[in-house]
Write an enzyme that holds these catalytic residues in place. Structure first.
Site, PDB file in Angstrom:
ATOM      1  N   ARG A 167       0.859  -1.165  -0.002  1.00  0.00           N
ATOM      2  CA  ARG A 167       0.229   0.044  -0.075  1.00  0.00           C
ATOM      3  C   ARG A 167       0.885   1.297   0.042  1.00  0.00           C
ATOM      4  NH1 ARG A 167      -5.046   1.495   4.163  1.00  0.00           N
ATOM      5  NH2 ARG A 167      -3.358   1.392   5.787  1.00  0.00           N
ATOM      6  N   ASP A 447      -3.597   2.812  14.345  1.00  0.00           N
ATOM      7  CA  ASP A 447      -2.727   3.664  13.273  1.00  0.00           C
ATOM      8  C   ASP A 447      -3.426   4.883  12.850  1.00  0.00           C
ATOM      9  OD1 ASP A 447      -5.192   3.060  11.735  1.00  0.00           O
ATOM     10  OD2 ASP A 447      -4.239   1.896  10.102  1.00  0.00           O
TER      11      ASP A 447
END
EC number: 2.3.3.9
Length: 541
Positions: A167, A447
């Site tokens: 990603r 996160d």
């Protein structure tokens, strides 16, 4: 086959004592490849970011997202994505994490079908983190990835590891360490370009990609830009057009209204869509920041079973399976609770229940954040999905409307929820500023997405507190259940208390507590909710 290169002097911030491992990633040839992507595509990227700002201005003025009238034919016509590679036909459990060396090894060895190596929400983009991450992924692709801890424990990748999917950062994030023609390149092109340059041909030769997860898209045109970038890279690297495959995270509210269109724009390389649910909740808050009647209760009450998230999940499944693509479920952020068997058992039961909901709804796989959760999630999918996937579950019963996707959910704002938002936003931001993008807080692996939810909710609750009531989660007025007010004085006291505790602790980010508190105070007191926490935080790295 040689890669066509453009002449490019080493940029000053990448020049100097990088060390041999990092220098082997940031070679003149690799940087020239990234520069070529920048020169060809950065203008279109900026045009699309301007279109985002224009859409948000309309939402701030009172408009609401909707399905596009100009793309009705795409939604109503029959078409499918290209055939899915064999390596990605069984994705029942995927693990995600940062590109730190030991974590990459553990994720590849976890027993998950796929490992998503994350340069975005789980990584702080210091130059060292980025280049070391590319070293680690290059070694993983080459089969040479090993690590010995300071205590002498040796780690290496086992045979038959998880399939690697990368990603890159979203279109909105710059890479300040690398400028081309006086302009910083996009973080997305930097991450993608370095990985593709060093690994794409080796992965293609083994029928293992290269494969990517694409974050933060808001419109089909942004997906089309990724398609063009990948085609350019394929041709430059001498690879077949279409061999690069992509799974798109539906993690913005505008994208939920363009799932068909996004798959169509990427139809020769799209593999599926993913319910990036934490970022999706943040995007709901941000997109509807000016709408007091769309406030949400504290984040612990906003579960996937609430109507607007259930509708989003089911529409994603229906859309993907109609188009021959995979519908991936969301993240389980729990991590093992050591020393408390009862609490650990309760946490694992929450994971099981969440994965059971996903597989019964028709999802083809799911995400976890910790290797210990892989067998938990896999057991559920093995029992209820004996085949590699369930694309045959078409969910023709689903009828999702605009109103369902936009409807807020009921709930409350408790003192504990308010306090938790302040603590999580502060602790994550401080750790991020200290170079750590994936932070364990209260037995959850947090996160950037959860920090974004926390600070966005604080902004909305505080800035809408003195406006006329309009159906808020607190029953029409913004206050706690005991009727105490939610105001800036409380926020300032709570933030100062948590900053003091963090600065005197040995927790991640303790040394940056003051800087993180100042940033959160600035963002929360600002008249407008900032688009992304990581943009002003990046300027402070």
């Amino acid at each position: 086959m040689a890669v066509p290169q453009e002449r490019l002097a080493p940029p000053p911030m990448l020049d100097g004592p990088l060390g041999p491992a990092r220098a082997a990633i940031a070679t003149p040839e690799a940087l020239a490849f990234v520069a070529g992507l920048h020169r060809r595509f950065d203008g279109e990227r900026h045009r699309l970011l301007a279109a985002r700002r224009a859409r948000q201005a309309r939402y701030d003025a009172g408009a609401l997202p909707d399905f596009r009238a100009d793309t009705r034919e795409i939604r109503e016509s029959e078409w499918t994505v290209a055939p899915i590679p064999a390596a990605l036909r069984d994705r029942r459990v995927e693990i995600t994490g940062p590109v730190e060396r030991k974590m990459v090894i553990n994720a590849l060895n976890s027993g998950a079908k796929v490992f998503m190596a994350d340069f975005e929400d789980a990584s702080t983009p210091t130059l060292a983190n980025l280049l070391d991450g590319h070293v680690n992924l290059r070694d993983a692709v080459a089969g040479t990835l090993e690590y010995t801890s300071p205590e002498g424990r040796h780690y290496r990748v086992h045979p038959d590891p998880a399939v690697l999917v990368v990603r890159p950062r979203g279109w909105h994030l710059p890479e300040k360490h690398f400028a081309v023609d006086g302009e910083p390149v996009a973080g997305a092109l930097f991450d993608f370009g370095l990985f593709a340059f060093h690994n794409a041909r080796a992965l293609h030769a083994r029928d293992r990609g290269p494969y990517f997860y694409l974050p933060k898209l808001e419109a089909m045109e942004e997906a089309a830009l990724w398609d063009a970038v990948m085609e350019h890279a394929e041709r430059a690297l001498g690879l077949p057009v279409g061999c690069m495959k992509a799974t798109v995270l539906i993690e913005t509210l505008p994208a939920a209204f363009q799932m068909d269109e996004i798959l169509h724009a990427l139809r020769r390389r799209a593999v599926g869509l993913n319910c990036g649910r934490w970022d999706y909740i943040f995007s709901y808050l941000k997109t509807l920041r000016g709408h007091r009647d769309r406030l949400l209760p504290e984040r612990g009450q906003v579960q996937m079973t609430v109507p607007f998230l259930k509708a989003y999940s089911e529409l994603l499944i229906q859309t993907c399976h109609r188009r021959g693509a995979f519908a991936m479920g969301g993240m389980a952020a729990q991590i093992p609770i050591k020393g408390d068997e009862a609490a650990n058992a309760a946490a694992l039961e929450k994971v099981r229940a969440d994965k059971l909901r996903e597989v019964r709804a028709g999802h083809d796989g799911t995400w976890v954040a910790h290797p210990a959760l892989v067998p938990v999630a896999r057991a559920v999918f093995d029992e209820y999905m004996p085949e590699p996937n369930q694309r045959d579950v078409l969910r023709e019963d689903v009828r999702v409307t605009r109103e369902q996707l936009l409807a807020p959910c009921a709930g409350t704002i408790t003192r504990a929820g308010f306090d938790n938002n302040v603590e999580v936003a502060l602790r994550y931001t401080a750790a991020w500023l200290d170079g750590l993008g994936c932070v364990p807080i209260h037995h959850l692996m947090e996160d950037a997405a959860t920090a974004e939810i926390a600070r966005a909710q604080l902004w909305q609750w505080l800035h809408h507190a003195d406006q006329p009531a309009g159906g808020t989660p607190a029953g029409g007025e913004l206050h706690f259940p005991d009727h105490a007010p939610i105001d800036f004085a409380l926020f300032d006291r709570t933030l100062a208390a948590h900053a003091h505790r963090l600065s005197g602790s040995d927790l991640p980010g303790a040394a940056r507590a003051g800087q993180a508190a100042a940033l959160l105070s600035e963002l929360t007191h600002a008249d407008q909710l900032g688009d992304f926490l990581t943009l002003p935080a990046y300027a402070r790295l």
